[in-house]
Scaffold this active site. Structure first.
Site, mmCIF file in Angstrom:
data_model
loop_
_atom_site.group_PDB
_atom_site.id
_atom_site.type_symbol
_atom_site.label_atom_id
_atom_site.label_comp_id
_atom_site.label_asym_id
_atom_site.label_seq_id
_atom_site.Cartn_x
_atom_site.Cartn_y
_atom_site.Cartn_z
ATOM 1 N N CYS A 329 -16.420 37.985 59.270
ATOM 2 C CA CYS A 329 -15.325 38.941 59.490
ATOM 3 C C CYS A 329 -14.398 38.475 60.602
ATOM 4 C CB CYS A 329 -15.902 40.318 59.834
ATOM 5 S SG CYS A 329 -14.659 41.629 59.811
ATOM 6 N N GLU A 369 -15.048 39.639 54.896
ATOM 7 C CA GLU A 369 -13.881 40.509 55.077
ATOM 8 C C GLU A 369 -13.000 39.878 56.145
ATOM 9 O OE1 GLU A 369 -13.982 44.693 53.942
ATOM 10 O OE2 GLU A 369 -13.965 45.001 56.096
ATOM 11 N N TYR A 371 -8.837 38.859 57.448
ATOM 12 C CA TYR A 371 -7.471 39.396 57.363
ATOM 13 C C TYR A 371 -6.503 38.594 58.206
ATOM 14 C CZ TYR A 371 -9.914 41.840 61.203
ATOM 15 O OH TYR A 371 -10.705 42.136 62.285
HETATM 16 P P1 FAD Z 1 2.791 44.456 61.048
HETATM 17 O O1 FAD Z 1 3.889 45.130 61.739
HETATM 18 O O2 FAD Z 1 2.410 44.928 59.688
HETATM 19 O O3 FAD Z 1 3.084 42.928 61.022
HETATM 20 C C1 FAD Z 1 2.301 42.073 60.246
HETATM 21 C C2 FAD Z 1 3.231 41.093 59.594
HETATM 22 O O4 FAD Z 1 3.849 40.320 60.601
HETATM 23 C C3 FAD Z 1 2.505 40.103 58.724
HETATM 24 O O5 FAD Z 1 2.339 40.602 57.432
HETATM 25 C C4 FAD Z 1 3.426 38.925 58.780
HETATM 26 O O6 FAD Z 1 4.453 39.100 57.837
HETATM 27 C C5 FAD Z 1 4.039 39.007 60.140
HETATM 28 N N1 FAD Z 1 3.393 38.087 61.076
HETATM 29 C C6 FAD Z 1 2.173 38.201 61.614
HETATM 30 N N2 FAD Z 1 1.923 37.194 62.433
HETATM 31 C C7 FAD Z 1 3.011 36.415 62.408
HETATM 32 C C8 FAD Z 1 3.341 35.216 63.048
HETATM 33 N N3 FAD Z 1 2.519 34.604 63.908
HETATM 34 N N4 FAD Z 1 4.563 34.691 62.791
HETATM 35 C C9 FAD Z 1 5.430 35.287 61.962
HETATM 36 N N5 FAD Z 1 5.154 36.431 61.308
HETATM 37 C C10 FAD Z 1 3.959 36.976 61.546
HETATM 38 N N6 FAD Z 1 -7.137 44.501 62.650
HETATM 39 C C11 FAD Z 1 -7.751 44.792 63.826
HETATM 40 O O7 FAD Z 1 -7.133 44.672 64.895
HETATM 41 N N7 FAD Z 1 -9.032 45.256 63.871
HETATM 42 C C12 FAD Z 1 -9.771 45.427 62.739
HETATM 43 O O8 FAD Z 1 -10.925 45.840 62.803
HETATM 44 C C13 FAD Z 1 -9.143 45.144 61.493
HETATM 45 N N8 FAD Z 1 -9.802 45.326 60.346
HETATM 46 C C14 FAD Z 1 -9.212 45.047 59.153
HETATM 47 C C15 FAD Z 1 -9.944 45.229 57.990
HETATM 48 C C16 FAD Z 1 -9.373 44.933 56.775
HETATM 49 C C17 FAD Z 1 -10.178 45.145 55.508
HETATM 50 C C18 FAD Z 1 -8.042 44.450 56.720
HETATM 51 C C19 FAD Z 1 -7.400 44.127 55.407
HETATM 52 C C20 FAD Z 1 -7.323 44.273 57.867
HETATM 53 C C21 FAD Z 1 -7.886 44.572 59.101
HETATM 54 N N9 FAD Z 1 -7.174 44.415 60.290
HETATM 55 C C22 FAD Z 1 -7.792 44.682 61.487
HETATM 56 C C23 FAD Z 1 -5.746 43.995 60.302
HETATM 57 C C24 FAD Z 1 -4.847 45.247 60.270
HETATM 58 O O9 FAD Z 1 -4.972 45.901 59.016
HETATM 59 C C25 FAD Z 1 -3.364 44.931 60.448
HETATM 60 O O10 FAD Z 1 -2.983 43.971 59.497
HETATM 61 C C26 FAD Z 1 -3.012 44.414 61.830
HETATM 62 O O11 FAD Z 1 -3.348 45.377 62.825
HETATM 63 C C27 FAD Z 1 -1.490 44.126 61.908
HETATM 64 O O12 FAD Z 1 -0.815 45.276 61.540
HETATM 65 P P2 FAD Z 1 0.553 45.682 62.278
HETATM 66 O O13 FAD Z 1 1.068 46.905 61.620
HETATM 67 O O14 FAD Z 1 0.355 45.741 63.742
HETATM 68 O O15 FAD Z 1 1.455 44.453 61.967
#
Ligand code: FAD
Ligand code: A2P
Length: 371
Positions: A329, A369, A371
């Site tokens: 994970c 799992e 992500y």
């Molecule tokens: P958003 O605002 O949605 O931004 C994400 C987007 O930014 C990406 O899709 C990509 O397009 C872009 N991006 C990201 N990095 C970069 C980069 N370096 N350069 C350019 N573009 C970039 N997260 C945790 O913190 N803890 C957990 O326990 C956890 N568990 C999860 C379990 C599962 C099953 C899944 C699918 C995901 C999990 N995640 C976890 C991840 C979480 O769901 C989110 O994806 C994460 O927190 C980012 O979401 P956000 O809304 O902050 O980012």
């Protein structure tokens, strides 16, 4: 009566649609009967025979390698899923939100707890599942933000053992784009929320990361960063005193956690893990890969796959045991590295990882799992 040749041909042609219709009717009738027969026979097959019997003696991996695997993934029909969906989320109240990092750590990682007491139907869950969070506000198109999934870091009894909270371990996503720092929408929302705030929660979801029921199972855990979340729940279920009283689950197997973090200050739940090591030295092993403080054999950053390679023999001795499950994970990016390390580690034991992994997956012993 006198029939011309043309009339006979026309009469014959006029019967063709009737013949086709009758033929179609007969085919449909027999097809339906055949389908019903197949369905009836399928439901007669005893499901129970397919289920893993972990109480049987462990089998050497060579046997698994040459025979078709007899064990098939256990069904988890009674695990709760989608009690709350995005159209009608549960509105939970934040009860706690604190940093998990020490002085000098990189980034921001928080432990966040929500009260589920007032959910009706009750939002129950089991270790290894995830919940969805719908951040407040709207996206660039003026639409409500979509939900993001987070692995549940608490056991079903919650951190306070009252059985009505859920906790998460969230890393704030931050990256640079065109000289600007971009903050992830949901992870920033979660890291910033305060006790008393209301949050839209969906789920629970996921059956990939569930723990086996057997008390003598062995659990190998490969985590990077917040990938520790489900593992924290497993380890509490195994080793946390009050939790054990509540769950009546007397873990007797071996739990081995490989944990990847950039710096020592980024190690998550470290005090709890040290306590488990002290209290359960026979049952718990903890191997760290601190990428920016330690070096691998090639002089590069130390990752968990490097630790896997160092421990290849011991690890594969465990995998040879049918009672061993492996959980992966965290960062998606670690998957190829883990695969490569497992390939090399397997080779040292004369095994073929590309054959073995699908077998472990099919037997419900390889859980991923990322992500
Ligand atoms: P958003 O605002 O949605 O931004 C994400 C987007 O930014 C990406 O899709 C990509 O397009 C872009 N991006 C990201 N990095 C970069 C980069 N370096 N350069 C350019 N573009 C970039 N997260 C945790 O913190 N803890 C957990 O326990 C956890 N568990 C999860 C379990 C599962 C099953 C899944 C699918 C995901 C999990 N995640 C976890 C991840 C979480 O769901 C989110 O994806 C994460 O927190 C980012 O979401 P956000 O809304 O902050 O980012
Ligand atoms: P690094 O960032 O030093 O390259 P966190 O989520 O707290 O940043 O922790 C993730 C950990 O996983 C870090 O130590 C990170 O190392 C490490 N890591 C990054 N990429 C990989 C990879 N491809 N395989 C394994 N570990 C990785």
């Amino acid at each position: 009566m006198v029939y011309s040749e043309a009339k006979v041909i026309a009469g014959g042609l006029a019967h063709i649609p009737i013949v086709i219709g009758v033929f179609y009717f007969i085919m449909t009738f027999f097809n339906k009967r055949a389908l019903k027969f197949a369905e009836a026979n399928k439901s007669k097959k005893p499901e129970a025979k397919k289920v893993v019997d972990t109480k049987t003696e462990s089998k050497p991996i060579d046997a698994v390698k040459t025979e078709a695997p007899k064990v098939v993934k256990k069904k988890h029909a009674d695990v709760p899923v989608n009690i709350y969906r995005p159209k009608t989320p549960f509105i939970g109240t934040v009860t706690g939100n604190y940093s998990l990092l020490k002085e000098g750590a990189i980034g921001r990682v928080n432990h966040i707890t929500f009260d589920l007491k007032d959910s009706d139907p009750f939002l129950n869950y089991v270790e290894g599942q995830s919940i969805g969070i719908m951040p407040a506000g709207e996206d660039a198109n003026g639409k409500p933000h979509k939900l993001r999934l987070y692995s549940i870091a608490s056991t079903r009894h919650g951190d306070d053992f009252n059985g009505n909270t859920v906790s998460l371990c969230v890393r704030q996503l931050q990256y640079e784009k065109d000289g600007e720092t971009i903050n992830g929408v949901c992870s920033t929302y979660l890291c910033d929320i305060k006790p008393g705030d209301k949050v839209k929660i969906t789920g629970p979801v996921g059956k990939e990361m569930l723990l086996p029921e057997e008390e003598d199972a062995n659990i190998v855990m490969l985590a990077t960063g917040t990938g520790i979340a489900p593992m924290r729940a497993y380890l509490r279920r195994m080793f946390e005193a009050t939790e054990k009283e509540k769950n009546n689950w007397n873990f007797k197997g071996k739990a081995w956690l490989f944990m990847g973090a950039p710096k020592s200050a980024n190690l998550l739940y470290e005090e709890d893990l040290q306590k488990y090591l002290e209290n359960y030295p026979e049952n718990f092993k903890y191997t760290k890969a601190i990428s920016r403080e330690q070096q691998n054999a090639k002089g590069g950053r130390m990752y968990i796959q490097d630790r896997v390679l160092e421990s290849a023999n011991e690890l594969f001795n465990m995998i040879e045991d049918e009672k061993t499950h492996i959980y992966l994970c965290g960062l998606k990016g670690m998957e190829p590295g883990i695969d490569e390390a497992m390939t090399k580690a397997a080779q040292e034991k004369g095994l073929n990882w590309s054959e073995l992994r699908p077998q472990l997956k099919k037997a419900g012993r390889w859980h991923v799992e990322t992500y």
